[in-house]
Design an enzyme around this catalytic site. Structure first.
Site, PDB file in Angstrom:
ATOM      1  NE  ARG A 136      -3.961   1.995   2.344  1.00 56.49           N
ATOM      2  CZ  ARG A 136      -4.006   2.918   3.294  1.00 56.49           C
ATOM      3  NH1 ARG A 136      -3.151   2.890   4.299  1.00 56.49           N
ATOM      4  NH2 ARG A 136      -4.916   3.877   3.253  1.00 56.49           N
ATOM      5  CG  HIS A 139      -1.259   5.385  -0.494  1.00 61.03           C
ATOM      6  ND1 HIS A 139      -2.032   6.153   0.350  1.00 61.03           N
ATOM      7  CD2 HIS A 139      -2.024   4.309  -0.822  1.00 61.03           C
ATOM      8  CE1 HIS A 139      -3.210   5.571   0.529  1.00 61.03           C
ATOM      9  NE2 HIS A 139      -3.223   4.444  -0.177  1.00 61.03           N
ATOM     10  CG  ASP A 140       6.367   6.754  -3.719  1.00 60.39           C
ATOM     11  OD1 ASP A 140       6.368   8.001  -3.600  1.00 60.39           O
ATOM     12  OD2 ASP A 140       7.326   6.125  -4.206  1.00 60.39           O
ATOM     13  CB  VAL A 177       1.033  11.259  -4.990  1.00 57.40           C
ATOM     14  CG1 VAL A 177       1.200  12.757  -4.798  1.00 57.40           C
ATOM     15  CG2 VAL A 177      -0.341  10.817  -4.497  1.00 57.40           C
ATOM     16  N   GLY A 183       4.333  10.005  -9.214  1.00 62.94           N
ATOM     17  CA  GLY A 183       5.089   8.876  -9.707  1.00 62.94           C
ATOM     18  C   GLY A 183       5.870   8.200  -8.594  1.00 62.94           C
ATOM     19  CG  ASP A 215       8.312  10.944  -6.375  1.00 59.88           C
ATOM     20  OD1 ASP A 215       7.641  10.345  -5.515  1.00 59.88           O
ATOM     21  OD2 ASP A 215       8.052  12.110  -6.755  1.00 59.88           O
ATOM     22  CG  ASN A 254      -1.025   9.154   2.452  1.00 63.59           C
ATOM     23  OD1 ASN A 254      -1.558   8.186   1.904  1.00 63.59           O
ATOM     24  ND2 ASN A 254      -0.332  10.053   1.784  1.00 63.59           N
ATOM     25  CG  HIS A 267      -8.085  -3.974  -0.795  1.00 61.63           C
ATOM     26  ND1 HIS A 267      -9.133  -3.079  -0.855  1.00 61.63           N
ATOM     27  CD2 HIS A 267      -6.958  -3.225  -0.679  1.00 61.63           C
ATOM     28  CE1 HIS A 267      -8.656  -1.840  -0.799  1.00 61.63           C
ATOM     29  NE2 HIS A 267      -7.348  -1.914  -0.691  1.00 61.63           N
ATOM     30  CB  THR A 268      -6.106 -10.969  -1.396  1.00 64.14           C
ATOM     31  OG1 THR A 268      -6.231 -12.299  -0.892  1.00 64.14           O
ATOM     32  CG2 THR A 268      -4.645 -10.720  -1.740  1.00 64.14           C
ATOM     33  CG  ASP A 294      -9.424 -12.706   2.007  1.00 63.76           C
ATOM     34  OD1 ASP A 294     -10.448 -13.300   2.403  1.00 63.76           O
ATOM     35  OD2 ASP A 294      -8.559 -13.242   1.295  1.00 63.76           O
TER      36      ASP A 294
END
Length: 318
Positions: free
Chosen positions: A62, A66-67, A70, A72, A74, A94, A193-194, A238
């Site tokens: 995750r 999330h990196d 936004v 790319g 980086d 976040n 999300h498993t 899950d």
């Protein structure tokens, strides 16, 4: 072709051109001579972290997502807020939610000891997300390396570009298409999300108000997520195999047992129902599609060449 179709096509072509240009500067052998033990260092540290905390595989995956969504891939998500600089950690998707920063710090310290000033935090996170998935019995995928670290971050981007747990199907399709992903790839990536856990505040509305939910499942989840309070109480995304990366996530959706609204909308008499049902009965297809989509995500507009920097500390700009 309609004007809206033309705009979408142009945007998709532009994103794919950027991915192609960046990929041309990345290489699977980027550190083969400058840091030959890099992959072993990362894999060993990730396995240790996941053994100590089974949830960490999902957390690293995750964090990478999330990196990359936004600015790319980086490493911008890793930057702390300091005087005169605002990072992305306080963004709504976040704050009090992202985990794994300490694992990346540990890996960075080990890598710096072996190869000082060579390996970016962005690459460490990219590899750690892959290895965290493998540690939870998920697929592996080939990675090209050579990303550099950003000196900027975007709180606005983190607040506006990351799809939330209440997203509709159209929201999800649009969010992912903005990054160059097809709807099929979005459904495959949602399969992350498993594994992992979610906070009560992200699924409360669904378990008390949704119509497209298995009643027994809703009752079970309500036991640890009251109508008020308990916002940080956790539940597995899950319920069948919460620490094993497999296709049970899609079986849950077919059975109306998706925890988040953004999960269940994938199987709700809509355009993605058939793909969800296919993945629920064919884990190999899911694994193949997921791995391919992760390779694509890892190549979202990275900094290469002389752009950016190699941070000494993943939380701070040099």
């Amino acid at each position: 072709m309609s004007s809206s179709s033309c705009v979408f096509s142009a945007r998709l072509i532009f994103v794919l051109v950027l991915i192609g240009a960046a990929n041309a500067q990345l290489s699977p052998n980027f550190y083969s001579t400058t840091c030959p033990n890099l992959l072993t260092i990362i894999r060993t540290a990730v396995n240790t972290a996941v053994n100590n905390d089974p949830r960490m595989g999902a957390s690293l995956l995750r964090l990478h997502f999330h990196d990359c969504f936004v600015q790319g891939c980086d490493g911008s998500v890793l930057l702390d807020d300091v005087t005169g600089f605002t990072g992305e950690k306080t963004a709504a998707p976040n704050a009090n939610s992202l985990r794994g920063f300490d694992v990346i710090d540990t890996i960075k310290t080990q890598v710096e000891a072996a190869c000082p000033g060579i390996v970016s935090c962005a690459d460490i996170l990219t590899v750690a997300a892959r290895d965290g998935t493998v540690a939870r019995s998920g697929p592996s995928w080939a990675l090209s390396l050579g990303r550099r670290d950003s000196t900027t971050a975007s709180l606005t981007g983190a607040n506006g570009q990351l799809p939330g747990p209440g997203s509709s199907l159209n929201n999800l399709i649009t969010s992912f298409s903005n990054k160059g992903f097809t709807t099929r790839e979005m459904v495959a990536l949602s399969g992350s999300h498993t594994i992992g856990l979610a906070r009560c505040s992200t699924f409360r509305n669904r378990i008390y108000n949704a119509a497209n939910i298995d009643p027994a499942f809703a009752t079970t989840r309500r036991a640890n997520c009251p109508t008020t309070g308990g916002n940080n109480n956790l539940a597995p995304l899950d319920t069948v195999s919460p620490t094993t990366f497999n296709n049970d996530y899609y079986t849950n959706l077919v059975n109306l047992r998706g925890l988040l609204n953004s999960d269940q909308v994938l199987f709700n008499n809509g355009t993605t129902d058939a793909q969800v049902r296919a993945y629920s009965t064919n884990s190999a297809s899911f694994f193949n599609d997921f791995a391919a989509a992760m390779v694509k995500m890892s190549n979202l507009t990275p900094l290469t060449g002389t752009n950016g920097q190699i941070r000494r500390n993943c939380r701070l700009r040099n």
